[in-house]
Design an enzyme around this catalytic site. Structure first.
Site, mmCIF file in Angstrom:
data_model
loop_
_atom_site.group_PDB
_atom_site.id
_atom_site.type_symbol
_atom_site.label_atom_id
_atom_site.label_comp_id
_atom_site.label_asym_id
_atom_site.label_seq_id
_atom_site.Cartn_x
_atom_site.Cartn_y
_atom_site.Cartn_z
ATOM 1 N N TYR A 1 0.880 -1.165 0.000
ATOM 2 C CA TYR A 1 0.000 0.000 0.000
ATOM 3 C C TYR A 1 0.916 1.212 0.000
ATOM 4 C CZ TYR A 1 -2.916 3.741 1.952
ATOM 5 O OH TYR A 1 -3.565 4.932 2.167
ATOM 6 N N GLU B 1 -4.013 7.340 -3.021
ATOM 7 C CA GLU B 1 -3.478 6.049 -2.605
ATOM 8 C C GLU B 1 -3.498 4.996 -3.694
ATOM 9 O OE1 GLU B 1 -5.709 5.210 1.075
ATOM 10 O OE2 GLU B 1 -7.217 4.195 -0.118
#
Ligand code: GDP
Ligand code: MN
Length: 378
Positions: free
Chosen positions: A100, A188
């Site tokens: 991530y 993100e």
């Protein structure tokens, strides 16, 4: 403002962040057509809410026929109240590891915080609870440049292999550039995947933008998806009212964003629940009050309305006239509690009295009254 994954991918591409190949489609036939280019595909619902994977909105398929079948299924879904109308068909990437990589605005420190973990794929919010130590953070401040060495050391906590870390560093810089140039508040990549042959690829993207900076970025404002807002919010925006709908039963009409926030806090304080935030703004125009009332009254949950005006530039007599105007246009089916102070308050109160309404001066009293009128505190 939020955008869809495919829109985030377009921006990633523009900034040179590698993504797996993708095509936006509107029906199952188009999905099958797109799938012909690839051995395996991922079919993904394009909705503006999170957790779509868990809701069945992301499926792998091994052929064009299977892609068509999965596409048809996903198109029938309703994910957290969002109807799926567009799909992304992607060239499925083999995954060795899911990271991530995210950037989020840190308002308190006036910087941008990098978040990185090698336990991506899952919801970052979940990981933050179950294993917060796995999320590495570093805040970038505008006047404190971070050296490549320091960034590299930071990245090494989650990405050991140098070749992959180099790719990740380039992606991070590109993401940061995008973030700053487009006034994002969140950007993100999850999963930020490593393929078995060592390529780092963005397989999903999420970007939120600062609404107050959109005027600087017409190309970003043009990405707005009307389904992000409730029909009421869209109408309010067209009428120049600052409006956000909420799930309580007390409608609020207030002048000034600060006063609107304070009013909502006070309603909450006395045990009530606001149905909306609504700022009619500074300039008083009776039509705005009428528009505001009509938008609020469309919400069937609303059981009482508080009008809280602290007149400065806003004139209390204009507000009173707006109310009378609204009464001619629509059926005001719930009790109104009015607090009117400031510029032309006597004139305003006289107009209201004539029309059978009373208006007070004390905000606490008004808030308690409107909660009682809506059926009492929770
Ligand atoms: P989200 O759940 O809505 O965030 O949807 P994602 O696009 O992040 O996908 C959810 C999960 O599907 C990922 O964590 C992966 O495990 C899987 N997935 C997504 N894209 C691919 C892909 O290209 N290849 C493979 N093998 N799995 C994928
Ligand atoms: Mn994801």
């Amino acid at each position: 403002m939020k955008i869809h994954e495919y829109q985030a991918r377009d921006l990633f591409r523009e900034y040179g962040i590698p993504v797996n190949d993708y095509k936006l489609v509107a029906n199952a036939k188009e999905a099958a057509e797109a799938a012909k280019n690839w051995k395996q595909t991922v079919v993904k619902a394009q909705v503006l809410v999170g957790g779509r994977g868990k809701a069945g909105g992301v499926k792998l398929a091994d052929s064009a026929a299977e892609t068509e079948e999965k596409a048809a299924k996903i198109l029938g879904l309703n994910i957290k109240g969002c109807k799926v109308e567009k799909l992304l068909v992607c060239d499925a990437a083999p995954i060795a590891r899911e990271h991530y990589l995210g950037l989020v605005l840190d308002r308190a420190r006036q910087g941008v915080t990098i978040m990185l973990t090698n336990q991506g794929g899952v919801d970052i919010e979940e990981l933050a609870v179950s294993n917060p130590d796995a999320i590495h953070k570093l805040t970038l401040l505008p006047d404190e440049p971070v050296s490549d060495e320091a960034l590299n050391a930071f990245m090494a906590q989650a990405i050991e292999a140098e070749a992959q870390r180099k790719q990740a560093l380039a992606a991070l810089k590109a993401l940061y550039k995008l973030f700053l140039e487009k006034d994002a508040s969140l950007a993100e990549i999850n999963p930020y995947a490593m393929t078995p042959d060592g390529n780092m690829l963005a397989l999903d993207g999420k970007i939120n933008f600062d609404d107050n900076a959109l005027f600087r970025h017409p190309e970003i404002a043009a990405l707005r998806n009307p389904e992000e807002d409730s029909p009421d919010e869209v109408e309010a925006r067209e009428k120049n009212l600052s409006f956000v709908s909420m799930d309580g039963d007390i409608g609020c009409i207030v002048n000034g964003a600060g006063l609107a926030m304070a009013t909502m806090d006070l309603i909450q304080h006395y045990g009530g629940k606001p149905a909306n935030f609504l700022d009619v703004g500074g300039s008083s125009n009776p039509q705005k009050v009428a528009d505001a009332l009509s938008i609020i009254l469309r919400n069937r949950r609303v059981r009482a309305i508080l009008i809280n005006i602290f007149g400065g530039i806003t004139r209390c007599d204009d507000i009173a006239n707006g109310l009378l105007m609204a009464r001619k246009q629509i059926d005001i089916r719930v009790p109104l509690v009015i607090r009117l102070v400031g510029t032309n308050q006597e004139e305003g109160k006289a107009i209201l009295k004539e029309a059978g309404y009373s208006a007070g001066n004390d905000l606490d009293e008004a808030v308690k009254d409107v909660i009682t009128a809506a059926g009492g505190a929770a």
